[in-house]
Design a protein around this motif. Structure first.
Motif, PDB file in Angstrom:
ATOM      1  N   THR A   1       0.839  -1.175   0.077  1.00 29.83           N
ATOM      2  CA  THR A   1       0.132  -0.005   0.077  1.00 29.83           C
ATOM      3  C   THR A   1       0.844   1.178  -0.194  1.00 29.83           C
ATOM      4  O   THR A   1       0.390   2.462  -0.654  1.00 29.83           O
ATOM      5  CB  THR A   1      -0.987  -0.121   1.043  1.00 29.83           C
ATOM      6  OG1 THR A   1      -1.588  -1.161   1.328  1.00 29.83           O
ATOM      7  CG2 THR A   1      -2.124   1.144   1.248  1.00 29.83           C
TER       8      THR A   1
ATOM      9  N   GLU B   1      -3.697  -4.112  -5.778  1.00 30.22           N
ATOM     10  CA  GLU B   1      -3.053  -4.735  -4.504  1.00 30.22           C
ATOM     11  C   GLU B   1      -3.611  -5.863  -4.182  1.00 30.22           C
ATOM     12  O   GLU B   1      -4.500  -6.319  -3.789  1.00 30.22           O
ATOM     13  CB  GLU B   1      -3.043  -3.598  -3.292  1.00 30.22           C
ATOM     14  CG  GLU B   1      -2.065  -4.265  -2.206  1.00 30.22           C
ATOM     15  CD  GLU B   1      -2.226  -3.567  -0.797  1.00 30.22           C
ATOM     16  OE1 GLU B   1      -2.385  -2.137  -0.897  1.00 30.22           O
ATOM     17  OE2 GLU B   1      -1.860  -3.934   0.004  1.00 30.22           O
TER      18      GLU B   1
ATOM     19  N   ASP C   1      -6.979  -0.264   3.768  1.00 28.01           N
ATOM     20  CA  ASP C   1      -6.041   0.190   2.788  1.00 28.01           C
ATOM     21  C   ASP C   1      -7.011   1.113   1.710  1.00 28.01           C
ATOM     22  O   ASP C   1      -6.438   2.223   1.342  1.00 28.01           O
ATOM     23  CB  ASP C   1      -5.471  -0.982   2.151  1.00 28.01           C
ATOM     24  CG  ASP C   1      -4.517  -1.580   3.143  1.00 28.01           C
ATOM     25  OD1 ASP C   1      -3.867  -0.842   3.961  1.00 28.01           O
ATOM     26  OD2 ASP C   1      -3.815  -2.657   2.492  1.00 28.01           O
TER      27      ASP C   1
HETATM   28 MG   LIG Z   1      -1.641  -3.161   2.209  1.00 26.94          MG
END
Ligand SMILES: [Mg+2]
Ligand SMILES: Nc1nc2c(ncn2[C@@H]2O[C@H](COP(=O)(O)OP(=O)(O)O)[C@@H](O)[C@H]2O)c(=O)[nH]1
Ligand SMILES: [Zn+2]
Length: 219
Positions: free
Chosen positions: A43, A114, A69
């Motif tokens: 992140t 991600e 996140d």
């Molecule tokens: Mg993360």
């Protein structure tokens, strides 16, 4: 029997990955699969790059649970959708397809995905990405290329994060680099500290160049 089931899952995923590629091709999206252990700095990598990109960008956040996140990215002012896998330890292309539909990224833009924090199975699941970026942190130790070769081999860019604590950890960069070289990996390695920003400029320049290649090709 068991092997057959695993193969079927991967084959089904491959069909969805082709659909992701088709989606990204039509809209000229540069899709980035960000992989690495929990806490490696995935992140942080995305948030550090976003303000320095030459292109519009948005994010698909994968986590087993929570929207922590995604909230960070949204607070930074970027479009983001969260995928919660509810327990699964890797993203599949189907989820990315759904995420793209929700995100609706503009044409000619970068989309970061991600992945779930894991150094094993995300390497086996194609998400239809343009590049895979591995975030590997100094804190995980210098032996990781030897222990998780597949993850390192499939990465198009390898980021060594938390370089600011290399001496505290006692991380041997030469031993680590040798591990990568011994796998025959040609992908570039970027030691970087997202805390002090040392190395960030070189990383950003390389990333912008890589994304730009796709956009230039489409012109
Ligand atoms: Mg993360
Ligand atoms: N000192 C230092 N801390 C970092 C660096 N990169 C990430 N972190 C910290 O490591 C922790 C985990 O980072 P995060 O990006 O959430 O990891 P993720 O789980 O891979 O997404 C956070 O507290 C970050 O601030 C770095 O280069 N140096
Ligand atoms: Zn998994």
């Amino acid at each position: 029997m068991e092997i057959k089931i695993v193969r079927n899952i991967l084959e089904k995923n491959e069909l969805s990955a082709d659909r992701v590629r088709h989606y990204c091709q039509e809209r000229n999206i540069f899709l980035v699969n960000v992989m690495g252990s929990p806490g490696a700095g995935k992140t942080t990598f995305i948030r550090s790059l976003l303000p320095h990109l030459s292109f519009t960008a948005s994010v698909i956040e994968g986590d087993i649970a929570s929207t922590i996140d995604a909230k960070r990215i949204a607070d930074d002012g970027y479009n983001v959708v969260q995928i919660n896998t509810g327990g699964s330890c890797h993203l599949i292309a189907d989820s990315v397809l759904q995420g793209l539909a929700d995100l609706a990224p503009v044409s000619n833009s970068v989309v970061f995905v991600e992945n779930i924090g894991n150094l094993v199975c995300p390497a086996s699941f194609d998400l239809g990405q343009d590049i895979r970026v591995l975030i590997s942190s100094v804190a995980e130790g210098d032996d990781k290329p030897y222990k998780y070769p597949t993850m390192f081999q499939c990465a198009d860019m390898i980021i060594l994060s938390k370089d600011d604590v290399r001496d505290v950890i006692g991380f041997d960069l030469e031993y680590y680099s040798q591990g990568i070289r011994s796998l025959g990996i040609k992908s570039p390695l970027f030691p970087v500290s997202f805390k002090t920003q040392a190395g960030l400029q070189a990383l950003t320049a390389a990333f912008n160049y890589r994304a730009g290649e796709k956009f230039r090709c489409a012109e």
